[in-house]
Design a protein around this motif. Sequence first.
Motif, mmCIF file in Angstrom:
data_model
loop_
_atom_site.group_PDB
_atom_site.id
_atom_site.type_symbol
_atom_site.label_atom_id
_atom_site.label_comp_id
_atom_site.label_asym_id
_atom_site.label_seq_id
_atom_site.Cartn_x
_atom_site.Cartn_y
_atom_site.Cartn_z
ATOM 1 N N UNK A 153 -4.740 -9.067 13.864
ATOM 2 C CA UNK A 153 -5.361 -7.734 13.788
ATOM 3 C C UNK A 153 -6.874 -7.821 13.568
ATOM 4 N N UNK A 154 -7.291 -8.154 12.355
ATOM 5 C CA UNK A 154 -8.723 -8.241 12.073
ATOM 6 C C UNK A 154 -8.928 -8.952 10.742
ATOM 7 N N UNK A 155 -10.176 -9.297 10.481
ATOM 8 C CA UNK A 155 -10.547 -9.903 9.208
ATOM 9 C C UNK A 155 -11.801 -9.264 8.656
ATOM 10 N N UNK A 158 -19.110 -6.050 10.487
ATOM 11 C CA UNK A 158 -19.523 -4.791 11.114
ATOM 12 C C UNK A 158 -18.366 -4.239 11.938
ATOM 13 N N UNK A 159 -18.501 -3.001 12.358
ATOM 14 C CA UNK A 159 -17.460 -2.377 13.167
ATOM 15 C C UNK A 159 -18.088 -1.723 14.388
ATOM 16 N N UNK A 201 -12.248 -8.487 16.451
ATOM 17 C CA UNK A 201 -10.845 -8.095 16.539
ATOM 18 C C UNK A 201 -9.942 -9.118 15.887
ATOM 19 N N UNK A 202 -8.883 -9.541 16.579
ATOM 20 C CA UNK A 202 -7.952 -10.508 15.992
ATOM 21 C C UNK A 202 -8.592 -11.856 15.673
ATOM 22 N N UNK A 203 -9.664 -12.214 16.356
ATOM 23 C CA UNK A 203 -10.332 -13.482 16.061
ATOM 24 C C UNK A 203 -10.944 -13.488 14.660
ATOM 25 N N UNK A 204 -11.241 -12.318 14.130
ATOM 26 C CA UNK A 204 -11.802 -12.222 12.791
ATOM 27 C C UNK A 204 -10.823 -12.624 11.705
ATOM 28 N N UNK A 205 -9.540 -12.721 12.041
ATOM 29 C CA UNK A 205 -8.532 -13.140 11.073
ATOM 30 C C UNK A 205 -8.518 -14.648 10.887
ATOM 31 N N UNK A 261 -13.408 -2.706 17.542
ATOM 32 C CA UNK A 261 -13.254 -4.024 16.910
ATOM 33 C C UNK A 261 -13.992 -4.106 15.574
ATOM 34 N N UNK A 262 -13.350 -4.748 14.608
ATOM 35 C CA UNK A 262 -14.050 -5.256 13.434
ATOM 36 C C UNK A 262 -14.640 -6.600 13.852
ATOM 37 N N UNK A 263 -15.858 -6.920 13.414
ATOM 38 C CA UNK A 263 -16.506 -8.167 13.805
ATOM 39 C C UNK A 263 -17.081 -8.853 12.563
ATOM 40 N N UNK A 264 -16.593 -10.068 12.301
ATOM 41 C CA UNK A 264 -17.097 -10.875 11.187
ATOM 42 C C UNK A 264 -18.270 -11.717 11.688
#
Length: 375
Positions: free
Chosen positions: A345-347, A249-250, A209-213, A228-231
């Motif tokens: 938001x996401x990365x 991944x999502x 999620x926002x941590x991916x930014x 969540x998007x996950x880096x």
Amino acid sequence: MTTGTPVPFTAADYKARMDRAAQSAAAAGLAGVLVAPGPDLVWLTGYHVPADTERLTLLVLAADQEPTLVVPTLEAPDAAKAAGADAMTLRDWTDGKDPYDVTAPLLDVTGRFGVSDNAWAMHLLGLQKTLPETSYVSLTEALPMLRGVKDAAELERLAAAGAAADATYEEIKKVAFAGRRENDIAGELSDLLKRFGHSQVDFTVVGSGPNGANPHHEASDRVIQDGDMVVLDFGGLKHGYGSDTTRTVHVGEPTDEERKVHDIVREAQTAACDAVRPGIACQDVDRVARKVITDAGYGEYFIHRTGHGIGVTTHEPPYMIEGEEQELVPGMCFSVEPGIYLPGRFGVRVEDIVTVTEDGGRRLNATARELAIVG
């Protein structure tokens, strides 16, 4: 995946590296090279010694003399067992004696020397006190490409490390993400890297999620949510050489915007990898990736260099960044890892290790780069 143990490096291999380092130093106008415990010493001699040792250990290389390793007497037996020991002379010193008096005769008293970046200030100042007319410059500044071009045996190890990272990614996609902490996924990544042959895990970034930014977010206690998007960025050392790969991944079905951003990053990464060939500058790789992202309207959200070298460490020269004019030559290995980071938001990041070939580039990672859906 390459699973066998590679043929060990020989004393002749280490001698060739030490000779090349000494000649490169002379060509750069240096009197020689001084190498403290750390990755440079391992690469040059095969001698592993903790970098935090307080007793002076120093490899002295110069074009007009035999390689000499200064070591504490109590550690001399271990140094004599190093794979490269037959290619150098050992000179030991005992506790209570001045190690700089032992080292000084090996140095040009007015020379300028390249020094490995992780040398202790205490030891460098001790040498300066003993030889006040000497001067010093970091190896990264003076000889940035000392380890930059890999031979066939090194490339084999890097390929094996990349294959192990790929196997790790294929396995991690099978686990449940939703409802689990980032730390849980990071722990599984670490376990998988070790299962597939890594002796050392350097990082397991899990940014959901926002941590991916945050490109270098450390895994936290945040619970990963559906949507969540996950880096996932992970790597370490296998057979002494590095891996480093990133896939995003999502959890569940992504939105149209999330797919769009991922597609832009994947396009930028593909374009940069396709641009790799001998003779272009490192900065050109960065420019290609950055142009795709900028043209798509996300340039301000690509906030780091496109790549870094990799070898006996997971981050080393050369760097794929504007201003780096070093030309690519066959045998160089580096990451290509553009990203877009939308604060709060996401990365998204996609990363492969690439090696320069005689007529282009070859990726050492082969997993799918499309946005993977996980549960």
